[in-house]
Enzyme design. Sequence first.
Site, short mmCIF file in Angstrom:
data_model
loop_
_atom_site.label_atom_id
_atom_site.label_comp_id
_atom_site.label_asym_id
_atom_site.label_seq_id
_atom_site.Cartn_x
_atom_site.Cartn_y
_atom_site.Cartn_z
CB ILE A 198 -0.88 0.02 1.28
CG1 ILE A 198 -1.82 -1.18 1.29
CG2 ILE A 198 -1.67 1.31 1.39
CD1 ILE A 198 -2.35 -1.49 2.68
CB CYS A 199 2.33 3.61 -1.62
SG CYS A 199 1.96 3.52 -3.38
N PRO A 200 0.31 5.85 -1.39
CG PRO A 200 1.07 8.01 -0.86
CD PRO A 200 1.54 6.58 -1.00
N GLY A 206 -0.20 3.74 -5.44
CA GLY A 206 0.12 2.44 -6.00
C GLY A 206 1.50 2.36 -6.65
CG LEU A 213 -3.38 4.71 1.46
CD1 LEU A 213 -2.38 5.53 2.25
CD2 LEU A 213 -4.24 3.87 2.40
#
Length: 483
Positions: free
Chosen positions: A187-189, A191, A215
Amino acid sequence: MQYKLLDYISKKSILIMKQSTQNLEVSSEQLSEYLIKQEPLLLFDLREKDHFEKSHIKGSVHAVCNAQSKEKIMPKIPKNTKIILISEPEDFAKETAKMMASFGLNAYFLAGGFSSWKGKLSQGQTGKIIAPDELAKKLDSVFLLDVRDSSEFSEYQIPGSKNIPLEDLFDSKTLEKIPKDKEIVTICPHGNRAMVASFALARIGIDSQTLEDGLAGWNQVLKPVTVVKDPTKIIQIQKVGKGCLSHIVESKGKAIVIDPLYPFEKYIDIAKEQGFEITRVFDTHQHADHVSAARDLAQATGAKLHLSKYEGYAFDADFVGDSDEFSFGQSNLRVIHTPGHTPGSLSYVVDEKYVFTGDILFVESIGRPDLRDQAEEFTEELYNSLHNKLLVLPHHTMVFPTHHGENVEASQEAFVSTIQQSKKLPWLDISKQDFIQKIVAITLPRPMNYRKIITVNKGELKLVHSEIPDLEIGPNRCAVDVS
Ligand SMILES: [Fe+2]
């Protein structure tokens, strides 16, 4: 297709390309040694995807080198991470390694191209993604690996996720924290960093999936839960990433929607599936934590848009106030003005059995009165709204709020309470004076981007829909912490 890369290579990097590339070469033997020693590196295969899937170096991942990856992935790769590029013949990898080196990355290429490799080969694809809707269905059974920096993680995270920043993911001790018996989702802001993380994990044989759109995508998942079935139907629509709640109330084929969320098309899909018509759309108040979809949903369905007449809007609607009543199907909705969270907050009582309380009364807490910097003035109004307008409703009245806190458990998947249960909440059994003292004394962080969101919801600023996920990143922060 590969040579599209040249389209975006800057003049500076072309100049650098003229320099010697000997120090960027990695031989098949050297690469084999790195892989055996499990040296921290990223092995990117730049060949066409079907060639990669047919046969690739074990531990490598297929990578598309285009303008998007240059802009969104390359800057996120730690500068100290060794990157080895593979192509066939070697030229494309060589050029790309030079370009990456010109951006300060620790990039190399496999000398002699893919065909020079003498070690183990694998087949199939890597770089799997999981759609946010899919993740929502199996949230409890997966290992959520958030690869943002710890400062970003502490600001907001998916409950239950673990934080290992991307740069730490190359440390073998850190890798011990990743379970071997669970599906892993990175997961990151948006992708991009998570995709690199999945690549890094694949290199050492750990399979993972990247959360699609990160996210921002997660914050747009809407989950419908039917709470009441007969004769009036109430469907709670939950924005799982933010804790926002909205409701569809249907009676005899006619439905109202209270506090609709983006993506608003979800409500239209549900109405179509279940065979009812959305005739009225209401907002309880001007939201500060998320963009209201009320206007768009009303426009798309031809439904009437009802908004609080005590709040300022820069567009036209049917503005409603205390004691107004509306019918839909065989049901009736009565408006109560319940200021305190915002001066114009409304609550809606349906059939004298259900109350939609917006951000005044939650399952676990009460609304915060200080979003507009007038805490003291609002606090007395909040007390009066709670005690004189909501808690005086019949005990069995079901309470449907517009948010829930981060640690609140759903009861049978829904966030619902009753007036009787609400009376037991902390701070609702103390005097007005004590209540005001307690509320005014607390300071809480505000929802991220709240000023811009209010401006959008007022209609003073237009947004492109694609901007909404980023604007809504972060928790709702609407309730007072009474724990
Ligand atoms: Fe609110």
